[in-house]
Scaffold this motif. Structure first.
Motif, short mmCIF file in Angstrom:
data_model
loop_
_atom_site.label_atom_id
_atom_site.label_comp_id
_atom_site.label_asym_id
_atom_site.label_seq_id
_atom_site.Cartn_x
_atom_site.Cartn_y
_atom_site.Cartn_z
N MET A 306 -36.92 -33.13 35.14
CA MET A 306 -37.53 -33.98 36.23
C MET A 306 -36.92 -34.29 37.22
O MET A 306 -37.35 -34.28 38.46
CB MET A 306 -38.29 -35.26 35.33
N CYS A 307 -35.70 -34.68 37.04
CA CYS A 307 -34.77 -35.38 38.16
C CYS A 307 -34.12 -34.42 39.11
O CYS A 307 -33.76 -34.78 40.27
CB CYS A 307 -33.69 -36.50 37.71
N THR A 308 -33.93 -33.41 38.71
CA THR A 308 -33.11 -32.32 39.58
C THR A 308 -31.44 -32.55 39.90
O THR A 308 -30.85 -31.88 40.58
CB THR A 308 -33.61 -32.09 40.92
N ALA A 309 -31.00 -33.53 39.17
CA ALA A 309 -29.61 -33.46 39.08
C ALA A 309 -28.57 -32.99 38.55
O ALA A 309 -27.61 -32.44 39.21
CB ALA A 309 -29.18 -35.10 38.28
N CYS A 310 -29.46 -31.80 37.76
CA CYS A 310 -28.55 -30.84 37.19
C CYS A 310 -28.89 -29.59 37.70
O CYS A 310 -28.67 -28.54 36.93
CB CYS A 310 -28.77 -31.01 35.53
N MET A 311 -29.46 -29.47 38.90
CA MET A 311 -29.69 -28.20 39.34
C MET A 311 -28.79 -27.27 39.60
O MET A 311 -27.60 -27.57 40.12
CB MET A 311 -30.76 -28.49 40.59
N GLY A 312 -28.94 -26.01 39.09
CA GLY A 312 -28.04 -24.80 39.57
C GLY A 312 -28.86 -23.67 39.92
O GLY A 312 -30.01 -23.66 40.08
N LYS A 313 -28.20 -22.31 40.18
CA LYS A 313 -28.92 -21.48 40.65
C LYS A 313 -28.50 -20.21 39.80
O LYS A 313 -27.08 -19.85 39.55
CB LYS A 313 -28.49 -21.22 42.10
N CYS A 314 -29.26 -19.31 39.06
CA CYS A 314 -29.07 -18.52 38.35
C CYS A 314 -28.78 -16.99 39.27
O CYS A 314 -29.72 -16.42 39.91
CB CYS A 314 -30.33 -17.92 37.38
N ILE A 315 -27.63 -16.44 39.45
CA ILE A 315 -27.37 -15.38 40.35
C ILE A 315 -27.20 -14.19 39.63
O ILE A 315 -27.04 -13.19 40.17
CB ILE A 315 -26.02 -15.88 40.98
N ALA A 316 -27.40 -14.15 38.19
CA ALA A 316 -27.35 -12.90 37.40
C ALA A 316 -27.97 -13.34 36.02
O ALA A 316 -27.68 -14.32 35.56
CB ALA A 316 -25.77 -12.51 37.21
N GLY A 317 -28.45 -12.14 35.68
CA GLY A 317 -28.93 -12.27 34.47
C GLY A 317 -30.37 -13.06 34.34
O GLY A 317 -30.79 -13.60 35.51
N LYS A 318 -30.96 -13.37 32.92
CA LYS A 318 -32.32 -14.24 32.94
C LYS A 318 -32.08 -15.41 32.41
O LYS A 318 -31.46 -15.57 31.34
CB LYS A 318 -33.37 -13.13 32.45
N VAL A 319 -33.01 -16.31 32.81
CA VAL A 319 -33.01 -17.75 32.14
C VAL A 319 -34.43 -18.17 32.15
O VAL A 319 -35.08 -17.80 32.94
CB VAL A 319 -32.19 -18.93 32.97
N SER A 320 -34.81 -18.91 30.66
CA SER A 320 -36.05 -19.42 30.61
C SER A 320 -35.89 -21.11 30.75
O SER A 320 -34.88 -21.55 30.63
CB SER A 320 -36.91 -19.23 29.58
N MET A 321 -36.92 -21.74 31.25
CA MET A 321 -37.07 -23.24 31.20
C MET A 321 -38.13 -23.85 30.60
O MET A 321 -39.13 -23.28 30.51
CB MET A 321 -37.02 -23.65 32.72
N ASP A 322 -37.91 -24.94 29.82
CA ASP A 322 -38.77 -25.49 28.95
C ASP A 322 -39.76 -26.41 29.71
O ASP A 322 -40.92 -26.36 29.52
CB ASP A 322 -38.15 -26.52 28.09
N GLU A 323 -39.29 -26.75 31.04
CA GLU A 323 -39.93 -27.41 32.06
C GLU A 323 -39.63 -26.95 33.36
O GLU A 323 -38.65 -27.00 33.67
CB GLU A 323 -39.74 -28.82 31.84
N GLU A 324 -40.74 -26.81 34.26
CA GLU A 324 -40.32 -26.37 35.67
C GLU A 324 -40.91 -27.38 36.86
O GLU A 324 -40.69 -27.22 37.80
CB GLU A 324 -40.99 -25.19 35.93
N ASP A 325 -41.47 -28.44 36.36
CA ASP A 325 -42.29 -29.34 36.95
C ASP A 325 -41.27 -30.13 38.31
O ASP A 325 -41.68 -30.52 39.18
CB ASP A 325 -42.99 -30.43 36.67
N GLY A 326 -39.89 -30.26 37.87
CA GLY A 326 -38.86 -30.82 38.75
C GLY A 326 -38.72 -29.85 39.97
O GLY A 326 -37.80 -30.37 40.91
N LEU A 327 -38.97 -28.74 39.81
CA LEU A 327 -38.54 -27.55 41.14
C LEU A 327 -40.00 -27.27 41.79
O LEU A 327 -40.80 -27.27 41.27
CB LEU A 327 -38.07 -26.36 40.41
N THR A 328 -39.63 -27.21 43.08
CA THR A 328 -40.71 -26.41 43.66
C THR A 328 -40.93 -24.79 43.48
O THR A 328 -39.87 -24.25 42.90
CB THR A 328 -40.58 -26.43 45.34
#
Length: 354
Positions: A306-328
């Motif tokens: 929710m808070c985006t304090a832990c935000m990073g960027k996936c620059i290779a490979g694939k990632v899934s998220m349990d919750e996306e509401d914290g991001l636009t």
């Protein structure tokens, strides 16, 4: 850029309701902590020898209040909220992260607008900061607040809200909505839902619903009802701002969650502070869990996406998220992830953390 940490000393404690307290803090010596109305502060107390983190919206105003403050409501079974309410005393120091969050407003003296705040329970805290910040600066702006509480004694900031309403009588109106009031209550006895929200806006406030800006903070169901109501009148997504709260019940659900059977152990690379770290992420772990297990001190706060304090960027490979509401949507398209709810779903994942 790494998150900043501070040790703040408790300046004052105010009992707002029987189960809610406001803690104000001295700024660090020779440094004032800057923040925006609506942001949150992450407190890091040590409980039974273990550091834990929880985010609390600031109820203070950056342009009106000398001290920054958070207001904390007890939660049944809430480890941190109950610990802080029981143990934190005036003069105590507590570690915090710098203020964060995107649920913000920046007052502008040239603006003339209508702002509507919908809050439920402790969701009033960032809305209080927003109201106190906007009213003195935007002298032509009107602010309306719909605030849902259980009963009279559970209305947080009742005295402050009354004082603000008296001070800005022509520009600030508060509507209290109680679900279980005493028999002497003469106001609304209901909940904030789709039908009642329309009534409040059309009959009580008599505003042009389509042209206002909306800030919602409270239970998820309440916010969904309000959003559905105002969208009937053509209110667009960019007029609606929401803050999602993370409760102890969510925390328990996270702890009880079964291991995800479809995920496999993956080795990933995390780029952080000029270093490349190789981390093995197990099926039941998030990327943040795995990094912290390896003593990589990544920034984080709510651990709920929710808070985006832990935000990073996936620059290779694939990632899934349990919750996306914290991001636009735009951030997601650009590859940004929240490591606290993210799992690698392919080999060769590389995560870049600013």
């Amino acid at each position: 850029m790494s998150a900043k940490y501070f040790h703040l000393t408790v300046k004052e404690i105010i009992d707002e309701t029987p189960d809610t307290k406001t803690f104000s803090f001295w700024h660090p010596i020779h440094q004032a902590i800057s923040y925006k109305a609506g942001q949150f502060l992450t407190l890091i107390p040590e409980i039974e020898g273990k550091k834990v983190r929880r985010s609390y919206s600031m109820s203070s105003s950056p342009n009106k209040d000398a001290s920054l403050a958070v207001t904390i409501k007890r939660v049944p079974g809430g480890l941190v909220s109950n610990y802080l309410c029981d143990n934190l005393k005036v003069g105590d120091a507590i570690e915090t992260m710098e203020p964060m969050g995107h649920f913000v407003i920046e007052p502008n003296p040239t603006k003339e607008r209508v702002i509507v705040l919908f809050g439920g329970g402790s969701g009033i805290t960032p809305l209080m900061s927003i109201a106190k910040s906007v009213l003195p600066v935007e002298t032509k702006t009107k602010v309306y607040l719909v605030y849902g509480s259980r009963n009279e004694e559970n209305i947080i900031f009742k005295k402050q809200l009354d004082e603000l309403e008296a001070q800005y009588s022509n520009r600030f109106k508060v509507l209290h909505v109680l679900s279980q009031p005493s028999y002497t209550w003469i106001g609304y006895k209901t909940r904030i839902n789709q039908a009642s929200a329309v009534t409040f806006l059309k009959q009580d406030f008599a505003i042009d619903i389509a042209k206002a800006e909306y800030y919602l903070c409270g239970p998820e169901g309440m916010m969904q009802h309000v959003e559905a109501a105002i969208k009937i009148f053509g209110v667009t997504d960019n007029q609606i701002h929401k803050e999602h709260f993370f409760s102890a019940h969510d925390e328990k659900a996270m702890e009880d969650e079964d291991e995800a059977g479809s995920l496999k152990e993956q080795t990933i690379t995390i780029q952080y502070e000029g270093n490349d770290y190789t981390v093995v992420v197990k099926p039941h772990e998030t990327i943040l869990d795995a990094a912290l297990r390896d003593d990589i001190d990544l920034p984080y706060s709510c651990q709920a996406g929710m808070c985006t304090a832990c935000m990073g960027k996936c620059i290779a490979g694939k990632v899934s998220m349990d919750e996306e509401d914290g991001l636009t949507d735009n951030e997601i398209k650009q590859g940004y992830i929240l490591t606290c709810v993210a799992h690698p779903t392919s080999s060769g994942v590389v995560i870049e953390i600013d």
